[in-house]
Design an enzyme around this catalytic site. Structure first.
Site, PDB file in Angstrom:
ATOM      1  N   ASP A   1       0.853  -1.193   0.000  1.00 28.49           N
ATOM      2  CA  ASP A   1       0.000   0.000   0.000  1.00 28.49           C
ATOM      3  C   ASP A   1       0.889   1.243   0.000  1.00 28.49           C
ATOM      4  O   ASP A   1       1.868   1.317   0.762  1.00 28.49           O
ATOM      5  CB  ASP A   1      -0.861  -0.046   1.275  1.00 28.49           C
ATOM      6  CG  ASP A   1      -1.960   1.002   1.280  1.00 28.49           C
ATOM      7  OD1 ASP A   1      -2.457   1.355   0.196  1.00 28.49           O
ATOM      8  OD2 ASP A   1      -2.334   1.443   2.391  1.00 28.49           O
ATOM      9  N   HIS A   2       0.555   2.212  -0.829  1.00 25.72           N
ATOM     10  CA  HIS A   2       1.298   3.485  -0.872  1.00 25.72           C
ATOM     11  C   HIS A   2       2.809   3.297  -1.006  1.00 25.72           C
ATOM     12  O   HIS A   2       3.587   3.929  -0.268  1.00 25.72           O
ATOM     13  CB  HIS A   2       1.019   4.337   0.374  1.00 25.72           C
ATOM     14  CG  HIS A   2      -0.392   4.837   0.454  1.00 25.72           C
ATOM     15  ND1 HIS A   2      -0.899   5.781  -0.401  1.00 25.72           N
ATOM     16  CD2 HIS A   2      -1.420   4.488   1.274  1.00 25.72           C
ATOM     17  CE1 HIS A   2      -2.176   6.000  -0.108  1.00 25.72           C
ATOM     18  NE2 HIS A   2      -2.516   5.226   0.892  1.00 25.72           N
TER      19      HIS A   2
ATOM     20  N   HIS B   1      -7.734  10.125   4.091  1.00 26.98           N
ATOM     21  CA  HIS B   1      -7.206   9.168   5.065  1.00 26.98           C
ATOM     22  C   HIS B   1      -7.372   9.701   6.486  1.00 26.98           C
ATOM     23  O   HIS B   1      -7.229  10.905   6.708  1.00 26.98           O
ATOM     24  CB  HIS B   1      -5.708   8.928   4.825  1.00 26.98           C
ATOM     25  CG  HIS B   1      -5.378   8.356   3.486  1.00 26.98           C
ATOM     26  ND1 HIS B   1      -5.000   9.127   2.420  1.00 26.98           N
ATOM     27  CD2 HIS B   1      -5.355   7.081   3.040  1.00 26.98           C
ATOM     28  CE1 HIS B   1      -4.749   8.345   1.372  1.00 26.98           C
ATOM     29  NE2 HIS B   1      -4.958   7.100   1.718  1.00 26.98           N
ATOM     30  N   GLY B   2      -7.610   8.797   7.424  1.00 24.80           N
ATOM     31  CA  GLY B   2      -7.645   9.186   8.834  1.00 24.80           C
ATOM     32  C   GLY B   2      -9.063   9.367   9.339  1.00 24.80           C
ATOM     33  O   GLY B   2     -10.024   8.881   8.745  1.00 24.80           O
TER      34      GLY B   2
ATOM     35  N   HIS C   1      -9.617   4.800  -1.050  1.00 28.47           N
ATOM     36  CA  HIS C   1      -8.740   4.949   0.120  1.00 28.47           C
ATOM     37  C   HIS C   1      -9.515   5.743   1.176  1.00 28.47           C
ATOM     38  O   HIS C   1     -10.464   6.442   0.868  1.00 28.47           O
ATOM     39  CB  HIS C   1      -7.461   5.694  -0.274  1.00 28.47           C
ATOM     40  CG  HIS C   1      -6.460   4.818  -0.961  1.00 28.47           C
ATOM     41  ND1 HIS C   1      -5.258   4.475  -0.394  1.00 28.47           N
ATOM     42  CD2 HIS C   1      -6.491   4.195  -2.158  1.00 28.47           C
ATOM     43  CE1 HIS C   1      -4.584   3.686  -1.221  1.00 28.47           C
ATOM     44  NE2 HIS C   1      -5.315   3.499  -2.305  1.00 28.47           N
ATOM     45  N   GLY C   2      -9.047   5.609   2.435  1.00 28.39           N
ATOM     46  CA  GLY C   2      -9.693   6.380   3.498  1.00 28.39           C
ATOM     47  C   GLY C   2     -11.063   5.844   3.859  1.00 28.39           C
ATOM     48  O   GLY C   2     -11.993   6.612   4.104  1.00 28.39           O
TER      49      GLY C   2
ATOM     50  N   ASN D   1     -10.145   0.525   1.358  1.00 29.59           N
ATOM     51  CA  ASN D   1      -8.990   0.484   2.264  1.00 29.59           C
ATOM     52  C   ASN D   1      -9.371   0.953   3.668  1.00 29.59           C
ATOM     53  O   ASN D   1      -9.988   2.014   3.821  1.00 29.59           O
ATOM     54  CB  ASN D   1      -7.895   1.422   1.749  1.00 29.59           C
ATOM     55  CG  ASN D   1      -7.152   0.864   0.562  1.00 29.59           C
ATOM     56  OD1 ASN D   1      -7.593  -0.090  -0.068  1.00 29.59           O
ATOM     57  ND2 ASN D   1      -6.023   1.454   0.244  1.00 29.59           N
TER      58      ASN D   1
ATOM     59  N   THR E   1      -7.425   3.310   9.873  1.00 37.03           N
ATOM     60  CA  THR E   1      -7.626   4.068  11.118  1.00 37.03           C
ATOM     61  C   THR E   1      -8.593   3.393  12.090  1.00 37.03           C
ATOM     62  O   THR E   1      -8.377   3.410  13.304  1.00 37.03           O
ATOM     63  CB  THR E   1      -8.106   5.495  10.780  1.00 37.03           C
ATOM     64  OG1 THR E   1      -7.063   6.121  10.017  1.00 37.03           O
ATOM     65  CG2 THR E   1      -8.382   6.316  12.012  1.00 37.03           C
TER      66      THR E   1
END
Ligand code: 13P
Length: 283
Positions: free
Chosen positions: A82-83, A180-181, A208-209, A230, A233
């Site tokens: 990932d990333h 994200h987060g 994502h996120g 994805n 968190t």
């Protein structure tokens, strides 16, 4: 079980109208727990590692650990970088036996992003490894998450078409208002943009996120082509809360025992995402 190319999982999801949950897995306890829950719910899952997992373990060590644990399960899973921050790390993960890789050059100019992803596809495809690219940029919703540099920029549908053609990526991460987060206010997804990207392209799309996305928005995003969701968190937050409670006990337990109990806190999170994505019972 041997890890499958991520594309196999995503194409099945695309055909049958669900999404595969992709979990950021930072150690062996989390990995064994994610696969245990996936096996119980007969759900395909994606195990994701990022550069932060490679501070103490090389990609080869991580892949060896992941293969060892997978040998005890039968549920279909993919092992994904990932990333990925550099071509070197992507190369290392390909050589280590990851079945899918992402190089994240989404914060760089289009030409640099496309040229690098073309290189990744040239390495990965002859070995049956899936490639994920990101166009537009998915930024951060908080200051704790380690994913997504700087501000978001939205994915442009016409540029997505060109990018997929020029790079040969198998899956495309898109930016439609996701971050994200932990969201400090509810995200507002640009569903028209997502529908336009879906109408113009055919590869599975990636959100994502995932953490904190309202259920209805998530279901709508899946109905408009998101095939991989994805999640990080919500896993880390559950473990952090459990660990805080453990470490504040009046009579502390043996630390490895506390860590084991804290890692069990990922179980309801993994269950939630397997049901929400519609992945339960698909394996
Ligand atoms: P969250 O931490 O918001 O769930 O995002 C995870 C992610 O997108 C990993 O690539």
């Amino acid at each position: 079980m041997n890890y499958l190319p991520m594309d196999d999982l995503l194409r099945d999801a695309q055909r049958r109208g669900y999404a595969v949950p992709a979990f950021c897995v930072w150690n062996s306890d989390v990995l064994a727990t994610v696969l245990r829950v996936a096996e119980r719910l007969r759900a395909p899952v994606i195990i994701m590692a990022s550069k932060f997992e490679f501070a103490l373990m090389t990609p080869a060590m991580y892949a060896g650990m992941a293969r060892g644990i997978a040998g005890h399960f039968s549920v279909p899973a993919a092992l994904h970088l990932d990333h990925g921050p550099s071509l070197e790390m992507v190369r290392e993960c390909i050589d280590a036996g990851f079945t899918s890789v992402m190089l994240d050059y989404s914060a760089r100019p289009y030409d640099e992003n496309a040229a690098a992803l073309r290189q990744v596809a040239a390495w990965a495809h002859p070995r049956g490894i899936t490639v994920e690219g990101e166009l537009g940029h998915v930024g951060k919703a908080d200051t704790i998450t380690v994913e997504g540099e700087g501000d978001s920029t939205l994915t442009r549908p016409e540029e997505a078409v060109r990018y997929i053609e020029e790079t040969g990526v198998d899956a495309l991460a898109v930016s439609i208002g996701n971050a994200h987060g932990t969201y400090t206010c509810l995200p507002s997804f640009d569903f028209d943009r997502l529908a336009a990207i879906r109408a113009a392209t055919t590869v599975p799309l990636v959100l994502h996120g995932g953490s904190g996305t309202p259920d209805d928005d998530l279901r709508r995003a899946i109905s408009l082509g998101m095939c991989k969701i994805n999640v990080a968190t919500e896993l880390t937050a559950a473990v952090r809360t459990a660990l805080d409670a453990e470490l504040n006990l009046k009579n502390p337990r043996w630390l490895p025992h506390s860590l084991t109990l804290a890692h069990e806190a990922v179980v309801p999170v993994v269950e939630k995402w397997i049901y929400l994505t519609g992945a339960a019972g698909r394996a």
